[in-house]
Design a protein around this motif. Structure first.
Motif, PDB file in Angstrom:
ATOM      1  N   ASP A  65      18.784 -22.316  -1.883  1.00  0.00           N
ATOM      2  CA  ASP A  65      18.079 -23.299  -2.718  1.00  0.00           C
ATOM      3  C   ASP A  65      17.824 -24.581  -1.941  1.00  0.00           C
ATOM      4  OD1 ASP A  65      18.093 -21.555  -4.853  1.00  0.00           O
ATOM      5  OD2 ASP A  65      19.800 -22.488  -5.861  1.00  0.00           O
ATOM      6  N   LYS A  66      18.847 -25.026  -1.192  1.00  0.00           N
ATOM      7  CA  LYS A  66      18.685 -26.232  -0.375  1.00  0.00           C
ATOM      8  C   LYS A  66      17.659 -26.008   0.729  1.00  0.00           C
ATOM      9  CE  LYS A  66      19.885 -30.393   0.984  1.00  0.00           C
ATOM     10  NZ  LYS A  66      19.588 -31.597   0.160  1.00  0.00           N
ATOM     11  N   ALA A  67      17.645 -24.809   1.304  1.00  0.00           N
ATOM     12  CA  ALA A  67      16.676 -24.499   2.359  1.00  0.00           C
ATOM     13  C   ALA A  67      15.242 -24.574   1.823  1.00  0.00           C
ATOM     14  CB  ALA A  67      16.953 -23.121   2.932  1.00  0.00           C
ATOM     15  N   ILE A  68      15.028 -24.071   0.621  1.00  0.00           N
ATOM     16  CA  ILE A  68      13.688 -24.135   0.026  1.00  0.00           C
ATOM     17  C   ILE A  68      13.281 -25.584  -0.186  1.00  0.00           C
ATOM     18  CG2 ILE A  68      12.330 -23.605  -2.031  1.00  0.00           C
ATOM     19  CD1 ILE A  68      12.715 -21.210  -0.212  1.00  0.00           C
ATOM     20  N   ASP A  69      14.223 -26.431  -0.629  1.00  0.00           N
ATOM     21  CA  ASP A  69      13.919 -27.857  -0.781  1.00  0.00           C
ATOM     22  C   ASP A  69      13.499 -28.464   0.553  1.00  0.00           C
ATOM     23  OD1 ASP A  69      14.589 -27.725  -3.457  1.00  0.00           O
ATOM     24  OD2 ASP A  69      16.616 -28.528  -3.182  1.00  0.00           O
ATOM     25  N   ILE A  70      14.199 -28.087   1.629  1.00  0.00           N
ATOM     26  CA  ILE A  70      13.868 -28.616   2.957  1.00  0.00           C
ATOM     27  C   ILE A  70      12.495 -28.145   3.397  1.00  0.00           C
ATOM     28  CG2 ILE A  70      14.506 -28.524   5.403  1.00  0.00           C
ATOM     29  CD1 ILE A  70      17.441 -28.381   4.479  1.00  0.00           C
ATOM     30  N   VAL A  71      12.215 -26.867   3.195  1.00  0.00           N
ATOM     31  CA  VAL A  71      10.908 -26.319   3.577  1.00  0.00           C
ATOM     32  C   VAL A  71       9.787 -27.034   2.831  1.00  0.00           C
ATOM     33  CG1 VAL A  71       9.437 -24.268   3.492  1.00  0.00           C
ATOM     34  CG2 VAL A  71      11.815 -24.068   4.238  1.00  0.00           C
ATOM     35  N   ASN A  72       9.971 -27.231   1.533  1.00  0.00           N
ATOM     36  CA  ASN A  72       8.929 -27.883   0.730  1.00  0.00           C
ATOM     37  C   ASN A  72       8.714 -29.341   1.131  1.00  0.00           C
ATOM     38  OD1 ASN A  72       8.038 -25.787  -0.991  1.00  0.00           O
ATOM     39  ND2 ASN A  72       9.864 -26.003  -2.277  1.00  0.00           N
ATOM     40  N   ALA A  73       9.740 -29.958   1.695  1.00  0.00           N
ATOM     41  CA  ALA A  73       9.628 -31.370   2.079  1.00  0.00           C
ATOM     42  C   ALA A  73       8.976 -31.570   3.435  1.00  0.00           C
ATOM     43  CB  ALA A  73      11.019 -32.020   2.076  1.00  0.00           C
ATOM     44  N   GLN A  74       8.763 -30.498   4.194  1.00  0.00           N
ATOM     45  CA  GLN A  74       8.221 -30.629   5.542  1.00  0.00           C
ATOM     46  C   GLN A  74       6.739 -30.977   5.518  1.00  0.00           C
ATOM     47  OE1 GLN A  74      10.368 -30.517   8.239  1.00  0.00           O
ATOM     48  NE2 GLN A  74      11.832 -30.331   6.529  1.00  0.00           N
ATOM     49  N   THR A  75       6.366 -31.893   6.400  1.00  0.00           N
ATOM     50  CA  THR A  75       4.953 -32.245   6.576  1.00  0.00           C
ATOM     51  C   THR A  75       4.472 -31.918   7.982  1.00  0.00           C
ATOM     52  OG1 THR A  75       5.563 -34.513   7.209  1.00  0.00           O
ATOM     53  CG2 THR A  75       5.113 -34.090   4.863  1.00  0.00           C
ATOM     54  N   TRP A  76       5.357 -31.340   8.777  1.00  0.00           N
ATOM     55  CA  TRP A  76       5.023 -31.019  10.165  1.00  0.00           C
ATOM     56  C   TRP A  76       5.789 -29.766  10.550  1.00  0.00           C
ATOM     57  CZ3 TRP A  76       1.031 -32.333  12.753  1.00  0.00           C
ATOM     58  CH2 TRP A  76       0.975 -32.213  14.137  1.00  0.00           C
ATOM     59  N   SER A  77       5.589 -29.280  11.751  1.00  0.00           N
ATOM     60  CA  SER A  77       6.282 -28.072  12.212  1.00  0.00           C
ATOM     61  C   SER A  77       7.788 -28.308  12.233  1.00  0.00           C
ATOM     62  CB  SER A  77       5.801 -27.689  13.613  1.00  0.00           C
ATOM     63  OG  SER A  77       4.409 -27.451  13.612  1.00  0.00           O
ATOM     64  N   PHE A  78       8.563 -27.257  11.946  1.00  0.00           N
ATOM     65  CA  PHE A  78      10.006 -27.435  11.858  1.00  0.00           C
ATOM     66  C   PHE A  78      10.743 -26.189  12.322  1.00  0.00           C
ATOM     67  CE2 PHE A  78       8.584 -25.676   7.844  1.00  0.00           C
ATOM     68  CZ  PHE A  78       9.541 -24.723   7.509  1.00  0.00           C
ATOM     69  N   PHE A  79      11.975 -26.414  12.782  1.00  0.00           N
ATOM     70  CA  PHE A  79      12.906 -25.367  13.174  1.00  0.00           C
ATOM     71  C   PHE A  79      14.153 -25.548  12.322  1.00  0.00           C
ATOM     72  CE2 PHE A  79      16.465 -24.067  16.087  1.00  0.00           C
ATOM     73  CZ  PHE A  79      16.181 -22.716  16.112  1.00  0.00           C
ATOM     74  N   LEU A  80      14.421 -24.591  11.442  1.00  0.00           N
ATOM     75  CA  LEU A  80      15.517 -24.694  10.478  1.00  0.00           C
ATOM     76  C   LEU A  80      16.489 -23.545  10.715  1.00  0.00           C
ATOM     77  CD1 LEU A  80      16.897 -25.726   7.866  1.00  0.00           C
ATOM     78  CD2 LEU A  80      15.226 -24.361   6.574  1.00  0.00           C
ATOM     79  N   THR A  81      17.764 -23.873  10.890  1.00  0.00           N
ATOM     80  CA  THR A  81      18.810 -22.875  11.102  1.00  0.00           C
ATOM     81  C   THR A  81      19.768 -22.898   9.919  1.00  0.00           C
ATOM     82  OG1 THR A  81      18.702 -23.232  13.500  1.00  0.00           O
ATOM     83  CG2 THR A  81      20.633 -22.068  12.643  1.00  0.00           C
ATOM     84  N   LEU A  82      20.017 -21.729   9.339  1.00  0.00           N
ATOM     85  CA  LEU A  82      20.953 -21.603   8.227  1.00  0.00           C
ATOM     86  C   LEU A  82      22.197 -20.853   8.696  1.00  0.00           C
ATOM     87  CD1 LEU A  82      18.569 -20.367   5.357  1.00  0.00           C
ATOM     88  CD2 LEU A  82      18.938 -22.692   6.173  1.00  0.00           C
ATOM     89  N   GLN A  83      23.357 -21.324   8.278  1.00  0.00           N
ATOM     90  CA  GLN A  83      24.609 -20.608   8.521  1.00  0.00           C
ATOM     91  C   GLN A  83      25.089 -20.060   7.175  1.00  0.00           C
ATOM     92  OE1 GLN A  83      28.225 -22.897   9.280  1.00  0.00           O
ATOM     93  NE2 GLN A  83      28.796 -21.457  10.885  1.00  0.00           N
TER      94      GLN A  83
END
Length: 271
Positions: A65-83
């Protein structure tokens, strides 16, 4: 190439975020993540009000759920790592405390995450990579050992969801976790990646290495395997393949290992 993966994406002007529901004090994770240059690190403090399960951490559903919030907040290219945490022993999830209930919870929570990620249009340009960090922490079963011999101890599962990879295709090459690093570098950078020309590309499935370093055991000995499932032992004290050397290109493997050891000595001592 001596830049950490998060640092590599920083240099491409990506935002880089590491996300976990657990404490990062274990094994010095916080210090490690800072040293590989993640610009944003989110951990258990972001989940203080959530119920706790394995490792006294919020479950994977909250992580997603937190990852989706982060993805939706992005306005530029991003690299997201989940543990992820919920699949680790001792099994404790919102569904119950058994291995079977853990798998059911993981299937359901990841499926929901995948569907929500699709709704963000992530897969128009994004790649989702899921990879285990190690085999399950239980003794090898007889059938595993009979099928894969000592390579079974190093077997992990991984998969990639990307528009350029056809669904339900299987990569049968011999891969190791370092191949993910160089595959990403090659995919996102036009310069040619060379590790003595010994890395196997997870995206193109181009194979240039027919062996892998599998396990590091006591007495500084490392197990190696080749694509024919032949076994060998590399003695790091003597820097020599001591068992079944005839199956392996010793000079190439030693050079590969020396690069890693030299890098660790130069960059990682004291971290």
């Amino acid at each position: 190439f001596d830049t950490p993966l998060a640092g590599f994406f920083n240099e491409l002007w990506y935002s880089t975020t590491f996300l976990s529901t657990a404490s990062l004090d274990f094994l010095g994770q916080r210090s490690f993540l800072e040293n590989v240059w993640y610009t944003t690190i989110i951990w258990e403090e972001a989940f203080e009000k959530r119920p706790k399960y394995t490792f006294d951490a919020a479950p994977d559903g909250d992580l997603y759920d937190k990852a989706i919030d982060i993805v939706n907040a992005q306005t530029w290219s991003f690299f997201l790592t989940l543990q992820t945490i919920s699949s680790h022993t001792p099994y404790d999830t919102p569904y119950w405390h058994t291995m079977e209930s853990m798998y059911r919870y993981e299937d359901d929570s990841f499926s929901e995450f995948y569907q929500e990620l699709k709704e963000t249009n992530f897969f128009n340009n994004g790649i989702l990579i899921v990879i285990w960090d190690h085999r399950k922490m239980t003794p090898l079963e007889d059938k595993e050992f009979a099928k894969r011999w000592t390579t079974a101890a190093a077997k992990i599962i991984g998969f990639i969801i990307w528009k350029n990879i056809p669904a339900r295709t299987l990569a049968n090459g011999i891969y190791q976790q370092t191949d993910l690093f160089y595959s990403l570098v090659r995919e996102f950078w036009s310069w040619k990646v060379e590790v003595l020309q010994h890395y196997n590309d997870l995206f193109s499935k181009e194979l240039s290495r027919k062996w892998s370093l599998k396990q590091r055991y006591e007495d500084r000995k490392m197990n190696i395997a080749n694509s024919d499932w032949k076994e060998g032992v590399l003695d790091l004290n003597r820097m020599k393949i001591t068992d079944w050397a005839e199956y392996f290109p010793e000079d190439d493997i030693l050079n590969y290992v020396k690069l890693s050891l030299d890098y660790q000595k130069e960059h990682l001592e004291g971290t």
